[in-house]
Design a protein around this motif. Structure first.
Motif, PDB file in Angstrom:
ATOM      1  N   VAL A 153       0.862  -1.178   0.000  1.00 14.59           N
ATOM      2  CA  VAL A 153       0.000   0.000   0.000  1.00 14.59           C
ATOM      3  C   VAL A 153       0.902   1.233   0.000  1.00 14.59           C
ATOM      4  N   ASN A 154       0.721   2.091  -0.991  1.00 16.56           N
ATOM      5  CA  ASN A 154       1.573   3.271  -1.094  1.00 16.56           C
ATOM      6  C   ASN A 154       1.144   4.351  -0.087  1.00 16.56           C
ATOM      7  N   PRO A 155       1.926   5.415   0.084  1.00 17.14           N
ATOM      8  CA  PRO A 155       1.599   6.452   1.068  1.00 17.14           C
ATOM      9  C   PRO A 155       0.246   7.141   0.842  1.00 17.14           C
ATOM     10  N   GLU A 156      -0.276   7.084  -0.381  1.00 12.10           N
ATOM     11  CA  GLU A 156      -1.589   7.678  -0.669  1.00 12.10           C
ATOM     12  C   GLU A 156      -2.737   6.752  -0.267  1.00 12.10           C
ATOM     13  N   GLY A 157      -2.429   5.517   0.106  1.00  9.37           N
ATOM     14  CA  GLY A 157      -3.465   4.562   0.512  1.00  9.37           C
ATOM     15  C   GLY A 157      -3.968   3.679  -0.613  1.00  9.37           C
TER      16      GLY A 157
END
Length: 182
Positions: A153-157
């Protein structure tokens, strides 16, 4: 002779009726399953990661949304799973390197007892949060089939990648690097 024919007809009628009943039951079961089945969305890279809240072995709540702005290495596993056992030390090692760089690990056990999971975590010296999906709701939301499965899961969700099967330490390092905040 007539009696023999009547007996054959009767046996054929019984057999055909039994087959018809089995077919009707199968069709009924299929319709029932279709109507009552939960809608399970197949997640793909680029989709928003479904939020959830699970409790770790120390009683702390972990909501995926609390990690927004950080990369999340979401690993689904079981204590009985040999590939899971193989990759845990590598995950622990890479977590030590990446936790201060904005990458978190959440190890989601699938519905095992607290005792089994705690024993496993102690045996492997795991320092990242280990949570238990007791109801399998998170597993269902993420449509997890084989274990281990890891969702990046990337930092943007959003889901960056879904990995099924065992990973090497080099794989894990590359994956953590790929979700590290800029």
């Amino acid at each position: 002779m007539n009696e023999k024919k009547n007996k054959k007809k009767q046996n054929r009628l019984i057999m055909r009726s039994a087959i018809l009943l089995v077919l009707i039951a199968a069709i009924g079961y299929t319709i029932y399953n279709s109507v009552t089945a939960k809608d399970v969305m197949i997640l793909e890279p680029g989709d928003e990661a479904p939020n959830f809240s699970l409790t770790d072995l120390e009683g702390n709540q972990h909501k995926l949304s609390d990690y927004k702005g950080q990369g999340v290495f979401l690993n689904f596993w079981g204590t009985w799973c040999e590939p899971c056992k193989e990759e845990m030390p590598a995950m622990a090692s890479q977590y030590a390197d990446y936790k201060d760089k904005g990458v978190q690990v959440l190890a989601v056990n699938i519905a095992q007892s607290d005792f089994e999971v705690k024993s496993f975590a102690d045996q492997y010296g795991l320092t990242f949060p280990v949570v238990i999906d007791k109801t399998k709701d998170v597993m269902t939301a993420y449509n997890i089939r084989p274990l281990p499965t890891t969702v990046l899961v990337n930092p943007e969700g959003d889901i960056e990648r879904i990995i099924t099967g065992e990973m090497t330490e080099q794989d894990i390092q590359g994956y953590m690097e790929s979700i590290k905040p800029e």
